[in-house]
Motif scaffolding. Structure first.
Motif, PDB file in Angstrom:
ATOM      1  N   MET A   1       4.622  18.872 -20.764  1.00  0.00           N
ATOM      2  CA  MET A   1       5.882  18.033 -20.857  1.00  0.00           C
ATOM      3  C   MET A   1       6.454  17.792 -19.888  1.00  0.00           C
ATOM      4  SD  MET A   1       7.685  18.803 -23.938  1.00  0.00           S
ATOM      5  CE  MET A   1       9.118  19.981 -23.868  1.00  0.00           C
ATOM      6  N   LYS A   2       6.035  18.547 -18.070  1.00  0.00           N
ATOM      7  CA  LYS A   2       6.538  17.886 -17.089  1.00  0.00           C
ATOM      8  C   LYS A   2       6.096  16.446 -16.842  1.00  0.00           C
ATOM      9  CE  LYS A   2       6.727  22.483 -15.093  1.00  0.00           C
ATOM     10  NZ  LYS A   2       6.314  23.214 -14.053  1.00  0.00           N
ATOM     11  N   GLU A   3       5.060  16.282 -17.686  1.00  0.00           N
ATOM     12  CA  GLU A   3       4.184  14.937 -17.334  1.00  0.00           C
ATOM     13  C   GLU A   3       5.175  14.291 -18.051  1.00  0.00           C
ATOM     14  OE1 GLU A   3       0.017  14.654 -17.780  1.00  0.00           O
ATOM     15  OE2 GLU A   3      -0.101  16.243 -16.837  1.00  0.00           O
ATOM     16  N   ARG A   4       5.214  14.632 -19.007  1.00  0.00           N
ATOM     17  CA  ARG A   4       6.300  13.700 -19.659  1.00  0.00           C
ATOM     18  C   ARG A   4       7.843  13.300 -19.850  1.00  0.00           C
ATOM     19  NH1 ARG A   4       9.077  14.385 -25.897  1.00  0.00           N
ATOM     20  NH2 ARG A   4       9.426  16.523 -24.318  1.00  0.00           N
ATOM     21  N   ASP A   5       7.932  14.220 -19.163  1.00  0.00           N
ATOM     22  CA  ASP A   5       9.637  14.068 -17.992  1.00  0.00           C
ATOM     23  C   ASP A   5       9.238  13.258 -17.140  1.00  0.00           C
ATOM     24  OD1 ASP A   5      10.838  15.663 -20.036  1.00  0.00           O
ATOM     25  OD2 ASP A   5      10.900  17.513 -18.928  1.00  0.00           O
ATOM     26  N   ALA A   6       8.288  13.005 -15.990  1.00  0.00           N
ATOM     27  CA  ALA A   6       8.143  12.431 -14.444  1.00  0.00           C
ATOM     28  C   ALA A   6       7.984  11.080 -15.226  1.00  0.00           C
ATOM     29  CB  ALA A   6       6.753  12.921 -14.264  1.00  0.00           C
ATOM     30  N   ALA A   7       6.932  11.252 -16.637  1.00  0.00           N
ATOM     31  CA  ALA A   7       7.166   9.148 -17.636  1.00  0.00           C
ATOM     32  C   ALA A   7       7.823   9.026 -17.479  1.00  0.00           C
ATOM     33  CB  ALA A   7       6.344   9.202 -17.726  1.00  0.00           C
ATOM     34  N   GLU A   8       9.294   9.811 -18.063  1.00  0.00           N
ATOM     35  CA  GLU A   8      10.443   9.328 -18.696  1.00  0.00           C
ATOM     36  C   GLU A   8      11.210   8.873 -17.769  1.00  0.00           C
ATOM     37  OE1 GLU A   8      11.748  11.405 -21.656  1.00  0.00           O
ATOM     38  OE2 GLU A   8      10.582  11.264 -23.373  1.00  0.00           O
ATOM     39  N   ALA A   9      11.467   9.587 -16.867  1.00  0.00           N
ATOM     40  CA  ALA A   9      12.543   9.486 -15.467  1.00  0.00           C
ATOM     41  C   ALA A   9      11.187   8.595 -14.657  1.00  0.00           C
ATOM     42  CB  ALA A   9      12.264  10.531 -14.597  1.00  0.00           C
ATOM     43  N   ALA A  10      10.099   8.166 -14.427  1.00  0.00           N
ATOM     44  CA  ALA A  10      10.239   6.876 -14.357  1.00  0.00           C
ATOM     45  C   ALA A  10      10.322   5.359 -14.384  1.00  0.00           C
ATOM     46  CB  ALA A  10       8.522   6.959 -13.834  1.00  0.00           C
ATOM     47  N   VAL A  11       9.819   5.809 -15.412  1.00  0.00           N
ATOM     48  CA  VAL A  11      10.564   4.688 -17.074  1.00  0.00           C
ATOM     49  C   VAL A  11      11.951   4.306 -16.543  1.00  0.00           C
ATOM     50  CG1 VAL A  11      10.668   3.929 -19.086  1.00  0.00           C
ATOM     51  CG2 VAL A  11       8.375   5.065 -18.555  1.00  0.00           C
ATOM     52  N   LYS A  12      12.901   5.151 -16.915  1.00  0.00           N
ATOM     53  CA  LYS A  12      14.287   4.962 -16.328  1.00  0.00           C
ATOM     54  C   LYS A  12      14.965   4.128 -15.213  1.00  0.00           C
ATOM     55  CE  LYS A  12      18.573   7.374 -16.560  1.00  0.00           C
ATOM     56  NZ  LYS A  12      18.931   8.892 -16.633  1.00  0.00           N
ATOM     57  N   GLU A  13      13.374   4.936 -14.669  1.00  0.00           N
ATOM     58  CA  GLU A  13      13.597   4.627 -12.689  1.00  0.00           C
ATOM     59  C   GLU A  13      13.223   2.471 -12.455  1.00  0.00           C
ATOM     60  OE1 GLU A  13      12.838   6.105  -9.113  1.00  0.00           O
ATOM     61  OE2 GLU A  13      13.136   7.825 -10.108  1.00  0.00           O
ATOM     62  N   ALA A  14      11.976   2.087 -13.403  1.00  0.00           N
ATOM     63  CA  ALA A  14      12.152   0.809 -13.276  1.00  0.00           C
ATOM     64  C   ALA A  14      13.144   0.154 -14.655  1.00  0.00           C
ATOM     65  CB  ALA A  14      10.723   0.674 -14.166  1.00  0.00           C
ATOM     66  N   LYS A  15      13.408   0.959 -15.167  1.00  0.00           N
ATOM     67  CA  LYS A  15      14.036   0.073 -16.062  1.00  0.00           C
ATOM     68  C   LYS A  15      15.765  -0.610 -14.797  1.00  0.00           C
ATOM     69  CE  LYS A  15      12.986   1.352 -20.863  1.00  0.00           C
ATOM     70  NZ  LYS A  15      13.036   1.509 -21.756  1.00  0.00           N
ATOM     71  N   GLU A  16      16.299   0.739 -14.568  1.00  0.00           N
ATOM     72  CA  GLU A  16      17.098   0.418 -13.790  1.00  0.00           C
ATOM     73  C   GLU A  16      16.703  -0.140 -12.167  1.00  0.00           C
ATOM     74  OE1 GLU A  16      18.639   4.003 -12.244  1.00  0.00           O
ATOM     75  OE2 GLU A  16      19.296   5.089 -13.986  1.00  0.00           O
ATOM     76  N   ALA A  17      15.972  -0.955 -11.961  1.00  0.00           N
ATOM     77  CA  ALA A  17      15.450  -1.209 -10.782  1.00  0.00           C
ATOM     78  C   ALA A  17      15.292  -2.546 -10.790  1.00  0.00           C
ATOM     79  CB  ALA A  17      14.074  -1.073 -10.227  1.00  0.00           C
ATOM     80  N   GLU A  18      14.948  -3.221 -12.337  1.00  0.00           N
ATOM     81  CA  GLU A  18      14.268  -3.378 -13.356  1.00  0.00           C
ATOM     82  C   GLU A  18      16.130  -4.677 -13.712  1.00  0.00           C
ATOM     83  OE1 GLU A  18      12.621  -6.708 -17.045  1.00  0.00           O
ATOM     84  OE2 GLU A  18      12.475  -3.992 -16.404  1.00  0.00           O
TER      85      GLU A  18
END
Length: 131
Positions: A1-18
């Motif tokens: 779960m923690k890994e999935r949450d971290a991955a989702e947060a990273a994806v969200k940050e990447a989308k915001e940066a994009e």
């Protein structure tokens, strides 16, 4: 779960940066005149800086030359003062002595002394100057 949450947060940050990058790119491409103005302003500033640097260098060179000229004049003035003091203290007596004692002037000096003695002049005391 923690890994999935971290991955989702990273994806969200990447989308915001994009999205931010896309917005920045969009702003630049949408208003090229603004970018051109910024570039021109920077070029003008560089030109102004180059001119100021050249003027400062020239002013430093003139200041250095003025300092050297002042030092040279100060040295010359000091030498002239020393020469004047020497002439006042010693030189005039030596010059008069050399003129009076010069062999080529002996006859003329003796005639002047003789005339002065006859007339009671103070010229006689010149030959008595201490050397």
């Amino acid at each position: 779960m923690k890994e999935r949450d971290a991955a989702e947060a990273a994806v969200k940050e990447a989308k915001e940066a994009e999205a931010r990058s896309a917005n920045a790119l969009e702003e630049v491409t949408a208003d090229p005149n603004k970018l051109n103005k910024v570039v021109e302003d920077l070029k003008n500033r560089v030109t102004i800086l180059e001119e100021v640097t050249a003027r400062a260098t020239e002013a430093e060179m003139r200041a250095r030359e003025a300092t050297e000229a002042r030092d040279s004049l100060t040295t010359s003035l000091n030498q002239l003062r020393e020469d004047r003091d020497w002439m006042c203290d010693h030189g005039i007596r030596h010059i008069v002595g050399y003129v009076l004692d010069a062999p080529e002037n002996a006859t003329t000096v003796n005639e002047l002394k003789e005339r002065a003695r006859r007339q009671g002049s103070t010229l006689v005391t010149i030959s008595a100057l201490p050397m």
